[in-house]
Design a protein around this motif. Sequence first.
Motif, PDB file in Angstrom:
ATOM      1  N   ALA A  65      35.683   2.383  51.286  1.00 37.71           N
ATOM      2  CA  ALA A  65      36.626   3.324  52.519  1.00 37.71           C
ATOM      3  C   ALA A  65      38.253   2.559  52.156  1.00 37.71           C
ATOM      4  N   SER A  80      33.667   6.769  59.486  1.00 36.47           N
ATOM      5  CA  SER A  80      34.905   7.533  58.849  1.00 36.47           C
ATOM      6  C   SER A  80      35.230   8.640  58.389  1.00 36.47           C
ATOM      7  N   ARG A 125      36.349  11.700  56.390  1.00 35.88           N
ATOM      8  CA  ARG A 125      36.241  11.959  55.024  1.00 35.88           C
ATOM      9  C   ARG A 125      37.056  12.154  53.977  1.00 35.88           C
ATOM     10  N   ARG A 147      32.253   9.364  52.171  1.00 35.91           N
ATOM     11  CA  ARG A 147      33.311   8.294  53.783  1.00 35.91           C
ATOM     12  C   ARG A 147      32.263   7.719  54.091  1.00 35.91           C
TER      13      ARG A 147
END
Length: 384
Positions: free
Chosen positions: A96, A173, A175, A292
């Motif tokens: 991420a 989180s 995208r 995400r």
Amino acid sequence: MTKLPKWADLALVPIISLVLAALCAALVLLAIGQDPLAALAVMVNGALGSASGWGYTLYYATSFIFTGLAVTVAFHGGLFNIGGEGQALLGGLGVALACLFIPWPHWSLALIGAAVLGMAFGGAWAAVPAYLQAKRGSHIVITTIMFNYIAAALMVYLLVDFLRPPGSMDPASARFAAELSLPKFHDMPFLQDFLLKYDPEGAVKLTKDGLPQYQRVPANITFFIALACAYLVWLLMWHTRLGYEIRAFGKQEKAANYAGISSFKITMTAMMISGALSGLMAINNVMGQSERLLQNSAEGAGFIGIAVALMGRNHPVGVILAAVLFGFLYQGGAALGMNTTIPVELRTVLQGLVILFTGALNMMVAQMLGWFFRPRAQTRKGGA
């Protein structure tokens, strides 16, 4: 106990274990008033009877290949890594961060960067229990289990306080950029015809230009990366000096130490490779599917990897086959929950039975086969 032929130990024991697990599952279904054959038909159709079924089966199998390989590498070093779930969570964090904060010009470069960070985060998370085992004597099973809970709590903290977009209530989180989306099977020309073939009759739609609109599936390019990792693990473990040292250390630590193999080096190396493989799993579900970082990005694959490695006899080929089986159970179990009155929790029962017979009762099955092969072994010995 009579020593089984290699082919019987590698193939016959797992097959018989699966048959016994299936028979027990059938008895469970009969006990709750369900038809086992009808349930099997629903599972097969849901997991293999359509493009969507195949896509989800291979998507789950991809994650299980990574975590199964992770357990395999550690096991050959005499280490039982139960921390794959936490290592996969931290690998998801690395993926991420790579996708959110580095402006990649193309998905291929992002894939390389995300894979490197995912492996680094997963390997670093596994390095701490490895160090405690090598230097302090802390049992690797206990520390890796506890690190799973620490990783889960850490993920909630980071998602809620740092990575969650402003105004969002979802602990996830933002995208990733659209251009970082990994190619799915329905995007690949050489797989589109396969998906079209397995679409239910009449389900294929046409675009405005009159071209086939292929059904979207979650399986993505990560599947081929998982197969490549299986090949690399095979090369490492059976065709390199490091692999020989890991296997020698796992079979007899004192003899390996006497031969000059460092306990600290092997413990740290095997666990960090194991953690890196678990962390690499995140490119499948974090970057390839959800795009995400979610709170439970590991999706239980860290624990399933233990069963996959046990059933696959800690060999990369066996791991691939076992991963596909568990992918079938995952997707087929979901089909049971959606299309029948059978509770979806039965999927957990099926997985537990497979684990029971392929893991805990493996010696029982081997002993039963030993009784069958014993007269043959005595005949050969007498003839000699």
